[in-house]
Design an enzyme around this catalytic site. Structure first.
Site, mmCIF file in Angstrom:
data_model
loop_
_atom_site.group_PDB
_atom_site.id
_atom_site.type_symbol
_atom_site.label_atom_id
_atom_site.label_comp_id
_atom_site.label_asym_id
_atom_site.label_seq_id
_atom_site.Cartn_x
_atom_site.Cartn_y
_atom_site.Cartn_z
ATOM 1 N N ASN A 9 0.678 -7.027 13.848
ATOM 2 C CA ASN A 9 0.004 -5.786 13.443
ATOM 3 C C ASN A 9 -1.257 -6.214 12.695
ATOM 4 O O ASN A 9 -1.186 -6.586 11.531
ATOM 5 C CB ASN A 9 0.938 -4.960 12.544
ATOM 6 C CG ASN A 9 0.246 -3.734 11.957
ATOM 7 O OD1 ASN A 9 -0.859 -3.379 12.369
ATOM 8 N ND2 ASN A 9 0.900 -3.096 11.001
ATOM 9 N N LYS A 11 -3.613 -4.469 11.663
ATOM 10 C CA LYS A 11 -4.110 -3.453 10.725
ATOM 11 C C LYS A 11 -5.635 -3.320 10.887
ATOM 12 O O LYS A 11 -6.158 -3.548 11.975
ATOM 13 C CB LYS A 11 -3.690 -3.793 9.298
ATOM 14 C CG LYS A 11 -2.180 -4.057 9.199
ATOM 15 C CD LYS A 11 -1.644 -4.043 7.806
ATOM 16 C CE LYS A 11 -0.142 -4.288 7.843
ATOM 17 N NZ LYS A 11 0.489 -4.206 6.530
ATOM 18 N N HIS A 97 4.051 3.946 10.560
ATOM 19 C CA HIS A 97 3.895 2.840 9.614
ATOM 20 C C HIS A 97 3.783 3.429 8.201
ATOM 21 O O HIS A 97 3.182 4.491 8.016
ATOM 22 C CB HIS A 97 2.653 2.017 9.956
ATOM 23 C CG HIS A 97 2.603 0.742 9.180
ATOM 24 N ND1 HIS A 97 2.178 0.694 7.874
ATOM 25 C CD2 HIS A 97 2.976 -0.523 9.512
ATOM 26 C CE1 HIS A 97 2.286 -0.560 7.437
ATOM 27 N NE2 HIS A 97 2.765 -1.311 8.410
ATOM 28 N N GLU A 99 1.950 2.761 5.823
ATOM 29 C CA GLU A 99 0.564 3.003 5.375
ATOM 30 C C GLU A 99 0.056 4.336 5.906
ATOM 31 O O GLU A 99 -0.742 5.013 5.249
ATOM 32 C CB GLU A 99 -0.324 1.829 5.800
ATOM 33 C CG GLU A 99 -0.027 0.585 4.959
ATOM 34 C CD GLU A 99 -0.297 -0.741 5.637
ATOM 35 O OE1 GLU A 99 -0.971 -0.765 6.688
ATOM 36 O OE2 GLU A 99 0.198 -1.766 5.121
ATOM 37 N N GLU A 168 10.840 -1.689 7.842
ATOM 38 C CA GLU A 168 9.817 -2.291 7.000
ATOM 39 C C GLU A 168 9.941 -1.759 5.575
ATOM 40 O O GLU A 168 9.367 -0.703 5.251
ATOM 41 C CB GLU A 168 8.426 -1.961 7.544
ATOM 42 C CG GLU A 168 8.146 -2.536 8.916
ATOM 43 C CD GLU A 168 6.666 -2.825 9.103
ATOM 44 O OE1 GLU A 168 6.331 -3.947 9.454
ATOM 45 O OE2 GLU A 168 5.841 -1.913 8.867
ATOM 46 N N GLY A 174 2.997 -6.713 2.723
ATOM 47 C CA GLY A 174 1.766 -7.263 2.146
ATOM 48 C C GLY A 174 1.929 -7.754 0.714
ATOM 49 O O GLY A 174 0.937 -8.017 0.034
ATOM 50 N N SER A 210 6.120 -9.010 5.026
ATOM 51 C CA SER A 210 5.919 -10.397 4.574
ATOM 52 C C SER A 210 6.734 -11.407 5.383
ATOM 53 O O SER A 210 7.173 -12.422 4.856
ATOM 54 C CB SER A 210 6.209 -10.537 3.081
ATOM 55 O OG SER A 210 5.302 -9.732 2.331
HETATM 56 P P1 PGA Z 1 2.904 -7.849 6.312
HETATM 57 O O1 PGA Z 1 2.789 -6.439 7.055
HETATM 58 O O2 PGA Z 1 3.523 -8.816 7.276
HETATM 59 O O3 PGA Z 1 1.496 -8.211 5.959
HETATM 60 O O4 PGA Z 1 3.770 -7.643 5.104
HETATM 61 C C1 PGA Z 1 3.784 -6.000 7.921
HETATM 62 C C2 PGA Z 1 3.462 -4.610 8.407
HETATM 63 O O5 PGA Z 1 2.984 -3.803 7.591
HETATM 64 O O6 PGA Z 1 3.649 -4.272 9.588
#
Ligand code: PGA
Length: 248
Positions: A9, A11, A97, A99, A168, A174, A210
Site C-alpha cells: 500500500n 499510500k 482503510h 486513514e 489492521e 505506521g 508495521s
Molecule cells: P504500515 O501501513 O505498514 O506503514 O504500518 C500499513 C497500512 O496502513 O496498510
C-alpha cells in the site's frame, strides 16, 4: 494451497521517477528470486495506475488501487469509479482503510457500498478492519472488528467469498508497533469464525500494521494469517522482496 497475498500500500507516496526506480528494483529482485508462495500486488495512487500497468505488464504482480467510489458514474467530483479502475487492469482495491475512515469520515455503510461496487466490476476489495488503541484497551477489539466486518457481510451476501479482509489495528499502522503474532492470530481466528458463519470461510485474511522484513515470517506463520498489507516497508524494494520471500 492458495498463495499468500502480499499487497503493498504505497499510500500518498511516489512520483513518476520514484515509481519507476522502485519498480525496476523490485522487478530485478523478482526475476532473481521469483514470488515463490506469494501473490504480490501493489496498490498505487490512482494517477499512477496507467504508469504502473505499463511497467508491471506480464510481471505476474497484480495492480491495485487504494480507494474506489461507491457510485457508478455522475456528479461526484474527485471520485474514481470501479469501471475506471477496471479500464487500467486493476485487480484489487483497498476499501475502508483506517486513514479513510478517520480523515474522510467513511462509515461502515460507505465501506460496504464500496466493496459492493468493486465486486460488481470484477475487482477484489481488500476490506480493512481494525480497532484503535483506546478500543483495544477497553477490551472492545472483537466487537469493533466484528461489527466492521458484519456491515460488509450484510451487503455482500454470498459474494463475500470473493473478497479479501485485512486486519489492521490502527495503533500498529505506521507506528513501528506491530501486533504480536499471537495478537494477530487471535483476531484473525475470530474473523475466520465470522466469515465461516457467512459461508465465506476461505476468504484470505491479511495482517497489516508495521509489517516489515524482520517480523513478516512470524506473522505469516500463523494459521489464519494468509498474507500482509504493507505500507512503509513496501516503499523499499529490498524490504518488500524480503516480505514476499517470507511467504511459505
Ligand atoms: P504500515 O501501513 O505498514 O506503514 O504500518 C500499513 C497500512 O496502513 O496498510
Amino acid at each position: 494451497m492458495p498463495k499468500t497475498l502480499i499487497a503493498g500500500n504505497w499510500k500518498m507516496n511516489g512520483s513518476l521517477a520514484a515509481n519507476e526506480r522502485l519498480w525496476l528494483e523490485l522487478a530485478a529482485g523478482l526475476a532473481a528470486g521469483g514470488t515463490g508462495a506469494a501473490q504480490a500486488a501493489l496498490c498505487v495512487p490512482a494517477v499512477y495506475l496507467e504508469q504502473m500497468q505499463a511497467l508491471m505488464a506480464q510481471s505476474g504482480v497484480a495492480l491495485g488501487a487504494q480507494d474506489v467510489s461507491a457510485q457508478a458514474s455522475g456528479a461526484y467530483t474527485g471520485e474514481v469509479s470501479a469501471a475506471m479502475l477496471q479500464d487500467f487492469g486493476v485487480q484489487y482495491v483497498i476499501v475502508g482503510h483506517s486513514e479513510r475512515r478517520q480523515y474522510h469520515g467513511e462509515t461502515d455503510a460507505v465501506v460496504a457500498a464500496k466493496a459492493r461496487a468493486a465486486l460488481d466490476a470484477g475487482i477484489v476489495p481488500i476490506v480493512c478492519v481494525g480497532e484503535t488503541l483506546e478500543q483495544r484497551e477497553a477490551g472492545e477489539t472483537a466487537s469493533v472488528v466484528g461489527g466492521q466486518l458484519a456491515a460488509v457481510l450484510a451487503v455482500l451476501g454470498a459474494d463475500a467469498a470473493r473478497a479479501v479482509v485485512a486486519y489492521e489495528p490502527v495503533w500498529a499502522i505506521g507506528t513501528g508497533r506491530t501486533a504480536s503474532p499471537e495478537q494477530a492470530q487471535e483476531v484473525h481466528a475470530s474473523l475466520r469464525a465470522q466469515l465461516a458463519e457467512a459461508g465465506a470461510q476461505d476468504v484470505p485474511l491479511l495482517y497489516g500494521g508495521s509489517m516489515n522484513a524482520a517480523n513478516a515470517a512470524s506473522l505469516l506463520a500463523q494459521p489464519d494469517v494468509n498474507g500482509g498489507l504493507i505500507g512503509g516497508a513496501s516503499l523499499k524494494a529490498a524490504d518488500f522482496l524480503k516480505i514476499i520471500a517470507s511467504a511459505q
